[in-house]
Design an enzyme around this catalytic site. Structure first.
Site, mmCIF file in Angstrom:
data_model
loop_
_atom_site.group_PDB
_atom_site.id
_atom_site.type_symbol
_atom_site.label_atom_id
_atom_site.label_comp_id
_atom_site.label_asym_id
_atom_site.label_seq_id
_atom_site.Cartn_x
_atom_site.Cartn_y
_atom_site.Cartn_z
ATOM 1 C CG ASP A 6 -7.623 -6.753 -7.133
ATOM 2 O OD1 ASP A 6 -6.888 -7.569 -6.541
ATOM 3 O OD2 ASP A 6 -8.361 -7.070 -8.087
ATOM 4 C CG ASP A 8 -4.511 -10.999 -10.063
ATOM 5 O OD1 ASP A 8 -3.392 -10.747 -10.551
ATOM 6 O OD2 ASP A 8 -4.680 -11.802 -9.126
#
Length: 173
Positions: A6, A8
């Site tokens: 991922d 963020d």
């Protein structure tokens, strides 16, 4: 192994950016330690909550995020031995698509565009490992889920956890 990572709060410091913007715009002194177990917008006065929730809708928000410590070097090492994909739920903030792509070009140029997945739901991902800060993404992943520590998930249990990128290195290299 096929490893999905991922962006963020795993590679890019969105949590810190929310606090920095809030403190600057409201002359406040909110600290990440105060926020453990909460989203930033939970920790501000009611009158400012929508503003904080909408930071990510602003043009430029994703473009200038700081990379988390050791993320670049460890991801480069991972990419040397595993098939690494960056998987970010970018569809929630449509202006983020271009900004996240530019951010990846600048900070992770060794991850080719073909290995960048800017998507909605992550349960469609099929691979061996998903590193994410959101437990709901890990819950429906069919491989090994690693919860990457962020202030908001400090009290989340039930998942293998990596507190930082040095721990990711230990777990996967």
């Amino acid at each position: 192994m096929v490893v999905f990572i991922d962006m963020d709060e795993v590679i890019a410091d969105t949590y810190g950016a929310h606090i920095e913007i809030y403190n600057r715009e409201h002359r406040a002194s909110l600290d990440p330690v105060q926020c453990l177990g909460k989203e930033v917008w939970h920790m501000v006065p009611e009158a400012h909550r929508d503003t904080v929730r909408n930071h990510a809708r602003r043009r430029g928000f994703f473009k200038d995020l700081n990379p988390l410590p050791h993320s670049q070097e460890v991801i480069k090492e991972l990419a040397g031995v595993h098939e690494v994909y960056i998987a970010s739920a970018a569809m929630q903030f449509p202006n983020s698509l271009e900004e996240k792509s530019e951010w990846l070009d600048r900070h992770l140029p060794f991850i080719p565009w073909q290995n960048r997945i800017l998507c909605g739901h992550k349960h469609i991902l099929k691979g061996d490992v998903l590193i994410d800060d959101r437990s709901y993404n890990l819950k429906h992943f069919n491989g090994r889920g690693i919860l990457f520590s962020s202030p908001h998930n400090a009290h989340t249990n039930g998942f293998e956890r990596a507190r930082d990128w040095l721990e990711v290195r230990q777990l996967l290299l």
